[in-house]
Design an enzyme around this catalytic site. Structure first.
Site, PDB file in Angstrom:
ATOM      1  N   HIS A 267      -6.998  -9.598   6.287  1.00  0.00           N
ATOM      2  CA  HIS A 267      -7.107  -8.554   5.261  1.00  0.00           C
ATOM      3  C   HIS A 267      -5.698  -8.112   4.825  1.00  0.00           C
ATOM      4  O   HIS A 267      -5.425  -7.980   3.628  1.00  0.00           O
ATOM      5  CB  HIS A 267      -7.909  -7.396   5.864  1.00  0.00           C
ATOM      6  CG  HIS A 267      -8.003  -6.156   5.026  1.00  0.00           C
ATOM      7  ND1 HIS A 267      -9.200  -5.647   4.577  1.00  0.00           N
ATOM      8  CD2 HIS A 267      -7.046  -5.300   4.568  1.00  0.00           C
ATOM      9  CE1 HIS A 267      -8.969  -4.544   3.874  1.00  0.00           C
ATOM     10  NE2 HIS A 267      -7.665  -4.307   3.855  1.00  0.00           N
TER      11      HIS A 267
ATOM     12  N   GLN B 103       0.819  -1.225   0.000  1.00  0.00           N
ATOM     13  CA  GLN B 103       0.000   0.000   0.000  1.00  0.00           C
ATOM     14  C   GLN B 103       0.849   1.269   0.000  1.00  0.00           C
ATOM     15  O   GLN B 103       0.342   2.349  -0.299  1.00  0.00           O
ATOM     16  CB  GLN B 103      -0.943   0.008   1.214  1.00  0.00           C
ATOM     17  CG  GLN B 103      -1.996  -1.083   1.145  1.00  0.00           C
ATOM     18  CD  GLN B 103      -2.924  -1.021   2.328  1.00  0.00           C
ATOM     19  OE1 GLN B 103      -2.640  -1.588   3.379  1.00  0.00           O
ATOM     20  NE2 GLN B 103      -4.035  -0.319   2.198  1.00  0.00           N
TER      21      GLN B 103
ATOM     22  N   CYS C  30     -10.535  -0.103   3.724  1.00  0.00           N
ATOM     23  CA  CYS C  30      -9.128  -0.219   3.354  1.00  0.00           C
ATOM     24  C   CYS C  30      -8.597   1.173   3.054  1.00  0.00           C
ATOM     25  O   CYS C  30      -9.276   1.954   2.371  1.00  0.00           O
ATOM     26  CB  CYS C  30      -9.011  -1.114   2.110  1.00  0.00           C
ATOM     27  SG  CYS C  30      -7.320  -1.367   1.565  1.00  0.00           S
ATOM     28  N   LEU C  31      -7.403   1.472   3.544  1.00  0.00           N
ATOM     29  CA  LEU C  31      -6.832   2.804   3.307  1.00  0.00           C
ATOM     30  C   LEU C  31      -6.562   3.038   1.817  1.00  0.00           C
ATOM     31  O   LEU C  31      -6.441   4.177   1.390  1.00  0.00           O
ATOM     32  CB  LEU C  31      -5.550   2.985   4.126  1.00  0.00           C
ATOM     33  CG  LEU C  31      -5.761   3.026   5.647  1.00  0.00           C
ATOM     34  CD1 LEU C  31      -4.427   3.122   6.376  1.00  0.00           C
ATOM     35  CD2 LEU C  31      -6.680   4.173   6.050  1.00  0.00           C
TER      36      LEU C  31
HETATM   37 NI    NI Z   1      -6.436  -2.799   3.080  1.00  0.00          NI
END
Ligand code: NI
Length: 173
Positions: A136, A51, A94-95
């Site tokens: 996750h 991410q 989710c970011l």
């Molecule tokens: Ni996420």
């Protein structure tokens, strides 16, 4: 420590299987520190290395409640060694997919084996929100997002919204 930019879906780097660490060095510890700072700043309860554009097997999490003492964790090369038969449905976000929340069903409890920041093997048992979060985040390391559990139509609606969000943000720069 520094805050790193978080990639927004769709991004090809969020779809890659990440590479294991061969050991825990200063760079890995610095990355974990930056990711924790980035996660708390967002704010979120979990963040995986892809991410922030690093395709390595590491995630951070802190599922302590608001009134509880913070419990920052960094898990390197995490592996699920056991999952309960009992399932649990949790609303996930989710970011990398801001402001979108959907229910996902996963095993209610898991055991995860990983390297800590000292390079030692640890195993932890997660339940409740922490179990959802750990699964996750491990999915992220395998190029999988929570929207991949949704129907095709829901997933494509969310993806369209995220493309628009990215276009709006790019214009605002
Ligand atoms: Ni996420």
């Amino acid at each position: 420590m520094s805050i790193r930019p978080i990639l927004i879906h769709p991004d090809p780097r969020l779809k890659k299987v990440c590479t294991p660490f061969e050991g825990v060095d200063t760079a890995a510890r610095k990355l974990a520190d930056d990711m924790l700072e980035t996660m708390y700043d967002a704010p979120g309860v979990g963040l995986a290395a892809p991410q922030v554009g690093i395709l390595s097997r590491l995630f951070v999490m802190d599922c302590a409640g608001k009134e509880e003492t913070p419990e920052p964790l960094a898990l390197i090369n995490p592996e699920i060694t056991w999952a309960s038969e009992e399932l649990n449905t949790h609303e996930e976000g989710c970011l990398s997919i801001p402001e979108q929340y959907e229910e996902v069903t996963r095993p209610a409890e898991v055991k995860v084996r990983y390297l800590n920041l000292d390079g030692q093997i640890e195993e932890r048992h997660f339940a409740g929100l922490a179990a959802t979060c750990a699964q996750h985040e491990i999915d992220h390391l395998n190029g999988k997002l929570f929207i991949d559990y949704l129907s095709r139509i829901k997933r494509s609606m969310i993806t369209t919204r995220m493309k628009k969000l990215k276009a709006d943000r790019a214009r605002a720069l």
